[in-house]
Scaffold this motif. Structure first.
Motif: not given
Length: 268
Positions: A64-92
């Motif tokens: 994912x691009x980001x993961x959030x918790x109660x106290x953290x916002x963590x960057x995982x994959x930059x917005x300039x890349x596509x993360x393997x997060x949704x598997x969409x095959x349509x418009x998204x």
């Protein structure tokens, strides 16, 4: 505003970034959507560590691009890349969307998405991040552009996360407002809600990982099924304009002693 970390472009709201190189698409497709996820775990770092990466080549084919918790916002994959997060095959798709994962506040039954809950702070952290991204990238803050994972792939993700409530939070942050946080306990005020028993010394029926409905003034408690919870939530929305509150009974919670007092488990 953004910050660059080892070539990854993140919102400047991140509190940290992961060192792993997670799975990604390197095509820099413009991001037009935000996909909302639930991690299906209370283990924030463990959830991310379980993904495929250069450090964990046997991990799940997910990121994912980001993961959030109660106290953290963590960057995982930059917005300039596509993360393997949704598997969409349509418009998204993975490439044209940003994926935000939200850690759960209680462990649920993996086969029943309705048993996974989210804390107010985690939802607000995610919504604040989402608002910043939308304003910066010009993504409309609406139901067509901020979508739950299940809208683009056959999955129950993001479990019990109410996407309409979430978008309402995003809109408030975009206006510079802050959604209502969990109210502080005040004597003489009746607060009805769902009690998530994550750690209990109450004994008897109060086993861990159970959900109860309770009233702070009466102590009336029972274990509702999900259909009943839905009715209670709609009643709360009608009477207060808000979703049913969720309380944590862990030993560190200020509600724990109150709960024990109501059930005559401790002396006051």
């Amino acid at each position: 505003m953004v910050k660059s970390v080892n070539g990854n472009i993140y919102s400047d709201l991140i509190t940290s970034s992961r060192e792993e190189l997670f799975g990604f698409y390197d095509d820099n497709t413009p991001k037009k959507f935000i996909v909302i996820h639930g991690m299906a775990t209370v283990n924030f770092n463990g959830g991310m560590s379980g993904w495929y990466s250069n450090i964990n080549p046997t991990g799940r084919q997910a990121s994912a691009n980001y993961c959030v918790s109660d106290i953290e916002i963590v960057g995982c994959v930059g917005e300039n890349y596509g993360a393997w997060h949704c598997g969409g095959v349509g418009s998204i798709t993975n490439q044209n969307s940003i994926g935000i994962e939200h850690v759960n506040s209680s462990n649920g039954n993996y086969a029943d998405a309705s048993t996974y809950l989210f804390s107010e702070d985690t939802l607000n952290n995610g919504a604040k991040l989402c608002a910043e991204i939308c304003l910066r990238l010009g993504i409309p803050i609406d139901r067509e552009h901020i979508v739950p994972h299940r809208d683009v792939y056959a999955t129950a993700c993001p479990q019990t996360l109410d996407i309409d409530d979430y978008i309402a939070r995003v809109k408030k942050f975009a206006k510079g407002e802050v959604p209502n946080a969990l109210p502080e306990q005040k004597e003489g005020i009746d607060m009805n809600g769902l009690l998530v028993v994550t750690k209990s010394d109450f004994g008897g029926a109060f086993a861990i990982n159970r959900i109860f409905y309770w009233s702070i003034s009466t102590g009336f408690i029972y274990m509702p099924d999900m259909a009943c919870i839905d009715i209670l939530n709609k009643q709360s929305q009608h009477s207060t304009g808000k979703n049913l509150l969720v309380y944590d009974s862990s030993l560190s919670s200020p509600w724990h002693l109150r709960m024990a007092q109501m059930n005559n488990k401790v002396k006051i």
